[in-house]
Design an enzyme around this catalytic site. Structure first.
Site, short mmCIF file in Angstrom:
data_model
loop_
_atom_site.label_atom_id
_atom_site.label_comp_id
_atom_site.label_asym_id
_atom_site.label_seq_id
_atom_site.Cartn_x
_atom_site.Cartn_y
_atom_site.Cartn_z
N GLY A 735 -6.01 -6.83 -1.20
CA GLY A 735 -6.91 -6.06 -0.37
C GLY A 735 -8.34 -6.55 -0.43
N THR A 1011 -9.64 -1.45 5.77
CA THR A 1011 -9.01 -2.54 6.53
C THR A 1011 -8.43 -3.61 5.63
OG1 THR A 1011 -11.16 -3.66 6.73
CG2 THR A 1011 -10.51 -2.19 8.53
N CYS A 1012 -8.90 -3.66 4.38
CA CYS A 1012 -8.38 -4.68 3.48
C CYS A 1012 -6.91 -4.47 3.19
CB CYS A 1012 -9.18 -4.71 2.19
SG CYS A 1012 -9.11 -3.16 1.28
N VAL A 1013 -6.44 -3.21 3.28
CA VAL A 1013 -5.02 -2.93 3.02
C VAL A 1013 -4.39 -2.21 4.21
CG1 VAL A 1013 -5.17 -2.92 0.51
CG2 VAL A 1013 -5.74 -0.84 1.79
#
Length: 1044
Positions: A735, A1011-1013
């Site tokens: 992430g 948004t990373c995950v």
């Protein structure tokens, strides 16, 4: 002991131990030596006898000749003298004496014995004397005696002279003498005489006599006789093959010789063309083509249709015999700037980006002990210069204008033009096609397709075996020439012209030639080309394994004498096919599944075999695999050949699956696992990670500085440094890297940084400004290429769009006029106007330059050396349009594109990218630009906290999302994943999967995302109205990133 008798009688015995008896070996050697001595003695004796016999014979012959000379001198002009002259043989003095007497006696003197009762004997003798004279001329053509010999020979071979002397008996006698001469190497000896006279000595008094002799048989024999055809054939084989023949003949006699050549009845040798080709060497064919052009081209208007057809046919065969290296310039260490007046075509393709132009070629050979091909003949510069005139605009225009209204010459003209394109280098091929298009426009393309190619069985669905059938050989040249010509037309044809929408309100535009083929015709033609291309890529005998040579490279296609390998056929067909498909990719006009060949393939086995072939080619034992061209890949692997050359024949989803398999196997080979296996997280912690610390406010700069030496194919662990210089807590399980990557992409693709510009469609392309070519800027392009390659390698979608002409460079393709409209619509419209302008182009005052504005100053750049002094004319305007388009789309961003692609190719093998076109590559980068399938999204969504698929809030959430329009759904997707487009193979490919978890019960809190995950944090709203309002407000307000 004292002997009682004397010892004289006793045998002496040697008590020293040596034996006097001979060994078998010594006896054998002695016998052999004696035999050799006897043989040598016998040979000496026989040789002495032969020498003595020879000497006696010489003495007797001398005596006999001397006796004959005395008899000859007593009756020089009589029959006895003639008989003695024949028996004496080659005797310069006797021949000169007889010739001198005959010449002094007048033109009738040589025929005097023919009026007597000894006419038959005279006829037998005079023919032999004529051969002696001819051989003497061939040996010493510049001697004074040869003048006498030539005078006699011209009299003997002149039907007019024979008629004047012998009346009705004259022509038959002249015919018999001429037949005898032709049968005894008449033209070979005359050619030898011409060659032995230096070119500088063209004023030699004997050359006019030789010229007359060459054409005398054509006046003697009837035009419909076999002897006439034989003589004309020998002129082609022996005389017209002489190097620099026009330079060897006196200027005053050149028109006479040209007019004496029966070019208007050239069709009489049509049956002899194969014999002419078989009896001449490669060098002879080159000189024959040059001389035939020089003597025939001024008389095009006088040629009958049959004669013109023979001329075109034999010229085409000669062009096909040219070695490919004869027009190549000698290698030099550096290319000097051309002088004013240098040929424009020499510089048309300079600095090209086309995938067909390569300085270095890598070939796969089975052995280093194969015989080397013979070196090309050395051709003098004057002959090469003459040959270059064949492809000039002046000659081709004259040829086309003379033949285009004669239907019988249509196919011969097509074969002639096709052979020109095969014989000359690629840069000249484009010039040839441009001249043809400028003179005939689309008429030739239209007529060639409708009257010939459309009726051909080649590539038809109902005739699948027709491609390799030798019976169809004569159908190839028209089809291949049409493919070449239409491919060239597409380079300067805009999309509005292609689809027939250009200038519908303009009178001049309505008269202009646009697309010569209708869309329905293109549908049929493209399917025909597709069937041919697929057959040639899929042939069983192309290759039976990896890294084997291509057996069909030495096979030829076409009528006898037409040199064109199956490999070349495949390239020509593929080039045209790809050009048509590119237009359909931008604006579809063909039926669904038109481009696919799935009915002929098992897709599952195709995918498995393609992956296996790629592994074999890319194995560590093949270090040059990444440098292989499309042609070489096709030779090694039929499946990869299809994927790299006509990828659209395979469904897009299948190619994406193959691409993912390629990447997965590459990951496995590097020990990083199969990153795209369902449920596998490529960012999960494992050994071999590179650890990189990045400051939150300096993401792009720190990424540039610290990822330069990192293996980007390996997992990268990101640690953020906060504003106080402290590492943020947490472990990067994927992430954090995606957060870094998303932030990095936003920064590096920001047009305010100066590296990128955007067109009206907001598509990015490299800034053409001069500062973008500085080393530091090029390093940034290289870094950005690696970053984007990392995204494609890991399956991360990036919400960025690139201009089509820039994406084309990733695939090794070149951009042309049709791509210019997306970059500079005003320039595009101006070039379209220029292309169809009916007035005098010189009134527009255009030259081969471009005006470029940088730092507020305008500078002029020559498109070619000395371009400011070369005006744009009707004949070269297509070249000008091509060069302007090429400069704006390719040259200005060449260094930037190369640097970007250098970084990209570190991550993604070029042959993987070539499986897609520009639009498909954009989908690989940013996802498919299609409506969002909510059912697919819901089936591939994970839930956390209190949520599951049946939770009331989740049910309400999906009801709200179902009511959103497509733009709002894209905004939601961008809000959660940072990309507004769904993955190309569905949401199952989204890594990690789309996720939703509860975020408390605060009814005033907006939804947030990580948004990373790919995580949406959704509060437990009590009403559907509240959920809708808060969700729409959040996705439209660009809420900040929230990392939990």
């Amino acid at each position: 002991m004292i002997p009682t008798f004397g010892d004289e009688w006793k045998r002496k015995i040697n008590l020293g131990g040596a034996s006097s008896s001979a060994t078998p070996a010594s006896i054998l050697n002695r016998v052999q030596a004696e035999r050799a001595a006897r043989a040598e003695h016998k040979q000496r004796t026989e040789s002495a006898i032969r020498i003595q016999a020879w000497y006696r014979g010489v003495v007797d012959a001398r005596a006999a000749k001397e006796k004959m000379r005395r008899l000859f001198q007593k009756d020089i002009l009589g029959l006895t003298g003639l008989r003695c002259l024949v028996l004496i043989g080659t005797d310069v003095d006797a021949l000169a004496m007889w010739s001198d007497a005959v010449v002094k006696g007048g033109p009738d003197q040589v025929f005097v014995p023919a009026r007597s009762i000894h006419r038959t004997s005279w006829l037998v003798l005079i023919r032999q004397v004529a051969v002696l004279l001819l051989k003497a001329v061939a040996e010493t053509p510049e001697s004074p005696n040869s003048t006498l010999y030539l005078s006699v020979l011209n009299t003997l071979s002149s039907a007019n002279a024979a008629t004047a002397a012998l009346a009705a008996d004259g022509p038959p006698a002249c015919g018999l003498i001429t037949e005898y001469l032709v049968d005894h190497e008449f033209y070979r000896l005359l050619a030898q005489a011409i060659e032995r006279i230096p070119i500088e000595a063209k004023s030699s008094p004997n050359l006019p006599g030789i010229i007359s002799l060459i054409t005398n048989p054509l006046s003697t024999f009837p035009h419909d006789s076999s002897r006439y055809a034989q003589s004309l054939t020998q002129i082609f084989v022996s005389i017209l093959t002489l190097p620099l023949l026009p330079n060897r003949l006196p200027l005053a006699h050149l028109p006479k010789f040209t007019s004496a050549l029966p070019l208007t009845t050239l069709d009489v040798i049509a049956p002899q063309v194969p014999a002419i080709l078989a009896s001449t060497s490669v060098s002879d064919k080159i000189h024959l083509a040059s001389n035939l052009y020089m003597f025939t081209s001024p008389q095009y208007s006088r040629l009958s249709a049959p004669a013109f057809e023979t001329y075109l046919s034999i010229s085409a065969y000669l062009f096909h015999s040219f070695p490919s290296a004869i027009f190549k310039p000698k290698p030099t260490k550096s290319r000097a700037a051309p002088k004013a007046g240098e040929r424009l075509a020499d510089w048309e393709n300079e600095d090209t980006d086309a995938d067909s132009t390569h300085e270095t070629r890598v070939s796969v050979v089975p052995s280093f002990f194969q015989p080397m091909p013979p070196p090309p003949p050395i051709i003098d510069p004057k002959t090469l210069k003459r040959l270059e005139k064949i492809i000039t605009q002046q000659h081709l225009s004259a040829l086309i204008s003379t033949t285009q209204f004669k239907s019988a010459l249509f196919l011969p003209l097509v074969s002639y033009l096709f052979s020109l394109g095969r014989a000359w280098p690629e840069k000249d091929q484009e010039k040839i096609f441009n001249v043809v298009l400028a003179n005939i426009g689309g008429g030739l393309v239209r007529e060639l397709y409708r009257n010939v190619v459309r009726r051909s069985v080649l590539g038809k669905e109902e005739n699948s075996g027709s491609v390799m059938d030798p019976a169809n050989a004569s159908q190839w040249p028209p089809l291949l020439f049409l493919a070449d010509l239409y491919s060239q037309a597409l380079l300067t044809m805009g999309d509005d012209e292609f689809f027939g929408t250009a200038g519908q309100g303009s009178a001049s535009a309505s008269r202009a030639i646009r697309n010569p083929l209708t869309l329905d015709e293109l549908i049929s033609f493209s399917r025909q080309l597709l069937n041919i291309a697929f057959t040639l890529f899929w042939r069983d005998d192309v290759t039976t394994g990896v890294l084997q040579t291509q057996p069909q490279a030495t096979q030829v296609v076409g009528p006898p004498g037409v040199r064109c390998s199956w490999e070349v056929v495949r390239e020509k067909v593929t080039r045209c096919l790809v050009g048509i498909h590119a237009r359909d990719s931008r604006k579809p006009f063909v039926p669904v599944d038109h481009w696919l060949v799935t009915s002929q393939l098992d897709m599952n086995s195709f995918v498995e075999a393609a992956v296996l072939e790629d592994q074999q080619i890319s194995s560590p034992t093949q270090p040059l695999a990444r440098a292989l061209s499309k042609r070489q890949i096709a030779a090694m692997s039929p499946r990869l050949g299809i994927l790299n050359n006509i990828p659209f024949a395979i469904p897009f989803e299948v190619r994406v699956a193959i691409f993912r398999n390629f990447v997965a196997h590459d990951m496995a080979a590097r020990g990083h696992g199969h990153g795209f296996r369902r449920g596998f997280n490529p960012f999960a912690p494992h050994g071999g990670k590179a650890r990189v610390a990045v400051r939150r406010g300096m993401v792009a700069q720190d990424g540039f500085d610290r990822l330069g030496e990192v293996d980007m194919k390996a997992p990268v662990e990101i640690t953020f440094i906060d504003q106080f210089g402290q590492e943020e807590a947490g472990i990067d399980g994927g992430g954090v890297f995606k957060e870094f990557f998303t932030s990095l992409c936003k920064e590096v693709f920001d047009t305010d940084r100066g590296l990128w510009l955007a067109n009206k469609k907001n598509e990015l392309y490299p800034n053409p400004h001069a500062y973008a070519t500085e080393p530091h800027s090029l390093n940034w392009y290289r870094f950005i290429g690696r970053i984007l390659g990392k995204a494609m390698y890991e399956g991360i979608l990036v919400d960025v769009g690139f201009a089509g002409f820039f994406l084309a460079k990733w695939l090794g393709k070149q951009s042309f006029l049709d791509d210019l409209s997306s970059l500079d619509p005003d320039l595009y419209n101006g070039l379209i106007f220029l292309k169809h302008y009916d007035g005098n182009l010189e009134d527009l005052a255009l030259n081969f330059t471009m005006a470029i504005e940088e730092f507020g100053l305008t500078k002029t750049v020559d498109l070619i050396p000395n371009g400011s002094n070369i005006s744009v004319t009707k004949e070269n305007r297509l070249t000008y349009i091509y060069l302007v388009s090429h400069y704006r789309l390719s040259k200005q961003i060449k260094q930037q594109s190369e640097a970007f692609f250098e970084g990209l190719s570190e991550m993604i093998d070029q042959k993987w990218l070539r499986m897609f076109n520009q639009q498909e590559v954009q989908i690989l980068i940013g996802g498919v630009n299609s409506p969002i399938d909510l059912d697919d999204l819901r089936q591939n969504t994970n839930y956390g906290g209190l949520y599951d698929d049946a939770h009331p809030v989740i049910v309400t959430f999906w009801n709200v999302v179902n009511s959103l329009d497509q733009e709002q759904r894209r905004a939601l997707l961008r809000f959660v994943t940072s990309c507004s487009r769904p993955p190309l193979l569905g949401f199952k490919e989204l890594i990690p999967l789309f996720s939703i978890r509860d975020a408390g019960v605060d009814q005033n809190r907006l939804p947030t995302s990580s948004t990373c995950v790919n995580l949406l944090k959704l509060p437990r709203y009590e009403t559907e109205r509240t959920l809708r309002e808060k969700l729409v407000q959040a996705i439209n307000s660009n809420a900040g990133f929230d990392l939990s």
